[in-house]
Design a protein around this motif. Structure first.
Motif, PDB file in Angstrom:
ATOM      1  N   UNK A  51      -6.036   2.508 -14.382  1.00 29.42           N
ATOM      2  CA  UNK A  51      -6.744   2.781 -13.130  1.00 29.42           C
ATOM      3  C   UNK A  51      -7.207   1.497 -12.445  1.00 29.42           C
ATOM      4  N   UNK A  52      -7.583   0.506 -13.196  1.00 24.97           N
ATOM      5  CA  UNK A  52      -8.033  -0.773 -12.638  1.00 24.97           C
ATOM      6  C   UNK A  52      -6.941  -1.411 -11.768  1.00 24.97           C
ATOM      7  N   UNK A  53      -5.687  -1.354 -12.233  1.00 26.60           N
ATOM      8  CA  UNK A  53      -4.565  -1.909 -11.469  1.00 26.60           C
ATOM      9  C   UNK A  53      -4.391  -1.168 -10.153  1.00 26.60           C
ATOM     10  N   UNK A  54      -4.469   0.157 -10.207  1.00 29.98           N
ATOM     11  CA  UNK A  54      -4.306   0.965  -9.002  1.00 29.98           C
ATOM     12  C   UNK A  54      -5.438   0.691  -8.023  1.00 29.98           C
ATOM     13  N   UNK A  55      -6.653   0.578  -8.524  1.00 30.87           N
ATOM     14  CA  UNK A  55      -7.806   0.315  -7.655  1.00 30.87           C
ATOM     15  C   UNK A  55      -7.635  -1.010  -6.916  1.00 30.87           C
ATOM     16  N   UNK A  56      -7.178  -2.043  -7.618  1.00 30.13           N
ATOM     17  CA  UNK A  56      -6.956  -3.351  -6.977  1.00 30.13           C
ATOM     18  C   UNK A  56      -5.895  -3.268  -5.891  1.00 30.13           C
ATOM     19  N   UNK A  57      -4.756  -2.662  -6.221  1.00 27.42           N
ATOM     20  CA  UNK A  57      -3.667  -2.562  -5.249  1.00 27.42           C
ATOM     21  C   UNK A  57      -4.057  -1.683  -4.071  1.00 27.42           C
ATOM     22  N   UNK A  58      -4.771  -0.596  -4.324  1.00 21.33           N
ATOM     23  CA  UNK A  58      -5.204   0.286  -3.234  1.00 21.33           C
ATOM     24  C   UNK A  58      -6.165  -0.448  -2.302  1.00 21.33           C
ATOM     25  N   UNK A  59      -7.042  -1.276  -2.858  1.00 21.42           N
ATOM     26  CA  UNK A  59      -7.965  -2.056  -2.024  1.00 21.42           C
ATOM     27  C   UNK A  59      -7.191  -3.013  -1.120  1.00 21.42           C
ATOM     28  N   UNK A  60      -6.188  -3.674  -1.676  1.00 22.86           N
ATOM     29  CA  UNK A  60      -5.350  -4.580  -0.885  1.00 22.86           C
ATOM     30  C   UNK A  60      -4.604  -3.784   0.184  1.00 22.86           C
ATOM     31  N   UNK A  61      -4.054  -2.654  -0.207  1.00 27.51           N
ATOM     32  CA  UNK A  61      -3.304  -1.785   0.704  1.00 27.51           C
ATOM     33  C   UNK A  61      -4.167  -1.387   1.902  1.00 27.51           C
ATOM     34  N   UNK A  62      -5.386  -0.925   1.650  1.00 26.84           N
ATOM     35  CA  UNK A  62      -6.265  -0.472   2.730  1.00 26.84           C
ATOM     36  C   UNK A  62      -6.770  -1.643   3.570  1.00 26.84           C
ATOM     37  N   UNK A  63      -7.007  -2.776   2.940  1.00 24.62           N
ATOM     38  CA  UNK A  63      -7.446  -3.974   3.662  1.00 24.62           C
ATOM     39  C   UNK A  63      -6.368  -4.418   4.654  1.00 24.62           C
ATOM     40  N   UNK A  64      -5.135  -4.456   4.192  1.00 20.83           N
ATOM     41  CA  UNK A  64      -4.028  -4.869   5.064  1.00 20.83           C
ATOM     42  C   UNK A  64      -3.748  -3.827   6.141  1.00 20.83           C
ATOM     43  N   UNK A  65      -3.914  -2.556   5.823  1.00 23.89           N
ATOM     44  CA  UNK A  65      -3.699  -1.493   6.815  1.00 23.89           C
ATOM     45  C   UNK A  65      -4.727  -1.604   7.936  1.00 23.89           C
ATOM     46  N   UNK A  66      -5.962  -1.965   7.584  1.00 17.26           N
ATOM     47  CA  UNK A  66      -7.015  -2.111   8.589  1.00 17.26           C
ATOM     48  C   UNK A  66      -6.736  -3.307   9.503  1.00 17.26           C
ATOM     49  N   UNK A  67      -6.105  -4.339   8.974  1.00 17.52           N
ATOM     50  CA  UNK A  67      -5.784  -5.530   9.769  1.00 17.52           C
ATOM     51  C   UNK A  67      -4.631  -5.303  10.735  1.00 17.52           C
ATOM     52  N   UNK A  68      -3.697  -4.468  10.349  1.00 14.32           N
ATOM     53  CA  UNK A  68      -2.485  -4.270  11.136  1.00 14.32           C
ATOM     54  C   UNK A  68      -2.719  -3.217  12.219  1.00 14.32           C
ATOM     55  N   UNK A  69      -2.420  -3.550  13.483  1.00 18.05           N
ATOM     56  CA  UNK A  69      -2.630  -2.569  14.545  1.00 18.05           C
ATOM     57  C   UNK A  69      -1.651  -1.393  14.484  1.00 18.05           C
ATOM     58  N   UNK A  70      -0.548  -1.553  13.759  1.00 17.82           N
ATOM     59  CA  UNK A  70       0.470  -0.511  13.691  1.00 17.82           C
ATOM     60  C   UNK A  70       0.559   0.144  12.320  1.00 17.82           C
ATOM     61  N   UNK A  71      -0.341  -0.183  11.428  1.00 15.99           N
ATOM     62  CA  UNK A  71      -0.266   0.353  10.075  1.00 15.99           C
ATOM     63  C   UNK A  71       0.879  -0.288   9.311  1.00 15.99           C
TER      64      UNK A  71
END
Length: 94
Positions: A51-71
């Motif tokens: 679960x720790x690995x998934x939590x880290x990757x999901x945090x990166x995923x959501x952080x980058x999604x918030x930065x990108x205007x097009x998802x």
């Protein structure tokens, strides 16, 4: 049997619901070796993932999604996540 050193496990479907990440993306991360597998799936039994690995990757995923205007569109997200995760592992000396 779990010990204090054994990380917590979670299935792909539980992780997708809990962290708001598509299940197919979690499956890709497993195939790419970005998520450690505690118990392989088979014959109707789900994978048990760290679960720790998934939590880290999901945090990166959501952080980058918030930065990108097009998802997230295109294949660059896999490379980006892999690079960010590997950089994090290197910072821990792994």
């Amino acid at each position: 049997m779990r010990t204090a050193e054994t990380p917590a496990g979670i299935s792909q479907s539980e992780a997708a619901r809990k962290y708001g990440v598509p299940q197919q993306l979690i499956s890709r991360w497993v195939k790419q070796g970005l998520i450690r597998v505690l118990r392989p799936g088979g014959r109707g039994r789900p994978y048990e993932l760290v679960e720790e690995d998934i939590a880290r990757l999901a945090a990166i995923y959501h952080e980058e999604a918030a930065r990108s205007p097009h998802g997230f569109k295109g294949r660059w997200i896999r490379k980006l996540l892999a690079e960010r995760f590997l950089d994090e592992l290197r910072s821990y000396g792994l």
